[in-house]
Design a protein around this motif. Structure first.
Motif, PDB file in Angstrom:
ATOM      1  N   GLU A 178       1.455  -1.978  -2.253  1.00  0.00           N
ATOM      2  CA  GLU A 178       2.895  -1.953  -1.979  1.00  0.00           C
ATOM      3  C   GLU A 178       3.654  -1.319  -3.136  1.00  0.00           C
ATOM      4  O   GLU A 178       4.617  -0.583  -2.926  1.00  0.00           O
ATOM      5  N   PHE A 179       3.209  -1.600  -4.353  1.00  0.00           N
ATOM      6  CA  PHE A 179       3.831  -1.020  -5.546  1.00  0.00           C
ATOM      7  C   PHE A 179       3.599   0.484  -5.574  1.00  0.00           C
ATOM      8  O   PHE A 179       4.505   1.270  -5.855  1.00  0.00           O
ATOM      9  N   GLU A 180       2.372   0.895  -5.268  1.00  0.00           N
ATOM     10  CA  GLU A 180       2.038   2.326  -5.247  1.00  0.00           C
ATOM     11  C   GLU A 180       2.849   3.057  -4.172  1.00  0.00           C
ATOM     12  O   GLU A 180       3.313   4.180  -4.398  1.00  0.00           O
ATOM     13  N   LEU A 181       3.025   2.444  -3.015  1.00  0.00           N
ATOM     14  CA  LEU A 181       3.811   3.080  -1.964  1.00  0.00           C
ATOM     15  C   LEU A 181       5.282   3.179  -2.348  1.00  0.00           C
ATOM     16  O   LEU A 181       5.943   4.172  -2.024  1.00  0.00           O
ATOM     17  N   ALA A 182       5.799   2.196  -3.046  1.00  0.00           N
ATOM     18  CA  ALA A 182       7.182   2.274  -3.525  1.00  0.00           C
ATOM     19  C   ALA A 182       7.336   3.439  -4.510  1.00  0.00           C
ATOM     20  O   ALA A 182       8.306   4.208  -4.435  1.00  0.00           O
ATOM     21  N   ARG A 183       6.383   3.591  -5.398  1.00  0.00           N
ATOM     22  CA  ARG A 183       6.431   4.716  -6.349  1.00  0.00           C
ATOM     23  C   ARG A 183       6.313   6.049  -5.619  1.00  0.00           C
ATOM     24  O   ARG A 183       7.006   7.007  -5.939  1.00  0.00           O
ATOM     25  N   TRP A 184       5.425   6.121  -4.623  1.00  0.00           N
ATOM     26  CA  TRP A 184       5.272   7.345  -3.846  1.00  0.00           C
ATOM     27  C   TRP A 184       6.582   7.680  -3.141  1.00  0.00           C
ATOM     28  O   TRP A 184       7.026   8.834  -3.140  1.00  0.00           O
ATOM     29  N   ALA A 185       7.198   6.671  -2.525  1.00  0.00           N
ATOM     30  CA  ALA A 185       8.451   6.882  -1.802  1.00  0.00           C
ATOM     31  C   ALA A 185       9.555   7.384  -2.733  1.00  0.00           C
ATOM     32  O   ALA A 185      10.303   8.307  -2.379  1.00  0.00           O
ATOM     33  N   ALA A 186       9.645   6.811  -3.921  1.00  0.00           N
ATOM     34  CA  ALA A 186      10.668   7.242  -4.877  1.00  0.00           C
ATOM     35  C   ALA A 186      10.486   8.705  -5.272  1.00  0.00           C
ATOM     36  O   ALA A 186      11.460   9.430  -5.470  1.00  0.00           O
ATOM     37  N   ALA A 187       9.254   9.153  -5.351  1.00  0.00           N
ATOM     38  CA  ALA A 187       8.965  10.525  -5.762  1.00  0.00           C
ATOM     39  C   ALA A 187       9.035  11.535  -4.620  1.00  0.00           C
ATOM     40  O   ALA A 187       9.215  12.730  -4.876  1.00  0.00           O
ATOM     41  N   ASN A 188       8.909  11.075  -3.374  1.00  0.00           N
ATOM     42  CA  ASN A 188       8.738  12.010  -2.262  1.00  0.00           C
ATOM     43  C   ASN A 188       9.745  11.895  -1.129  1.00  0.00           C
ATOM     44  O   ASN A 188       9.691  12.687  -0.189  1.00  0.00           O
ATOM     45  N   MET A 189      10.630  10.924  -1.185  1.00  0.00           N
ATOM     46  CA  MET A 189      11.571  10.700  -0.084  1.00  0.00           C
ATOM     47  C   MET A 189      12.993  10.585  -0.617  1.00  0.00           C
ATOM     48  O   MET A 189      13.201  10.118  -1.741  1.00  0.00           O
ATOM     49  N   THR A 190      13.960  10.956   0.211  1.00  0.00           N
ATOM     50  CA  THR A 190      15.353  10.733  -0.156  1.00  0.00           C
ATOM     51  C   THR A 190      15.670   9.247   0.014  1.00  0.00           C
ATOM     52  O   THR A 190      14.937   8.520   0.700  1.00  0.00           O
TER      53      THR A 190
END
Length: 166
Positions: free
Chosen positions: A57-69
């Motif tokens: 869940e932490f990794e997905l939050a980091r991914w989202a911050a880097a790749n999504m508006t």
């Protein structure tokens, strides 16, 4: 009530949790899904190397911050095999992700770990809404409970660092 597509995403989370278990990690898996239903990213626990922050869940939050508006994040859903721990819930809130759907709750996990005589976690298990009060949360999903419980039982029966399992 979840629809068939949402249940499919949760089943994928359980598959990822199984992959984690088979790799020697605590069995947790998560999937990030866009508003249109497209799977954007997925991950599993990766704490066996000693970094206890490597929750999916932490990794997905980091991914989202880097790749999504921010707008895309707010409309996305994180599906996960187990309710977010406080660290992951905070990450979810800080990056502005939307809905969370989990197969099993932190309360269920704590009950199972007590039954298995697993030492208490160094971090207090709190429900997501106590960390991120505004996020929409759904779960647990009874039909996946036995599978997730069995993964936890199998993990804690093995030669693992059980205090680090969440």
């Amino acid at each position: 009530m979840l629809n068939d597509v949402e249940l499919k995403h949760l089943r994928r989370c359980v598959e990822l949790a199984t992959e984690a278990l088979e790799a020697g990690d605590a069995p947790f898996g998560s999937v990030l899904v866009a508003e249109d239903g497209k799977i954007l990213a997925e991950d599993r626990n990766r704490i066996a190397g000693g970094d206890q922050t490597r929750h999916p869940e932490f990794e997905l939050a980091r991914w989202a911050a880097a790749n999504m508006t921010l707008a895309e994040r707010a409309k996305a859903t994180v599906f996960t095999s187990g309710e977010h721990c406080p660290m992951c819930a905070a990450a979810h809130g800080w990056v502005g992700l939307g809905r969370i759907v989990y197969a099993t709750s932190s309360r269920q996990l704590q009950e199972w770990l007590e039954e298995l005589d697993v030492p208490a976690s160094p971090v207090r298990p709190l429900p997501i809404h106590e960390i991120v009060p505004g996020v929409k949360v759904e779960g647990p999903v009874q039909e996946l409970e036995d599978q997730v419980r069995d993964l936890q039982r199998r993990f804690h029966a093995g030669p693992h660092d059980t205090a680090s399992a969440r």
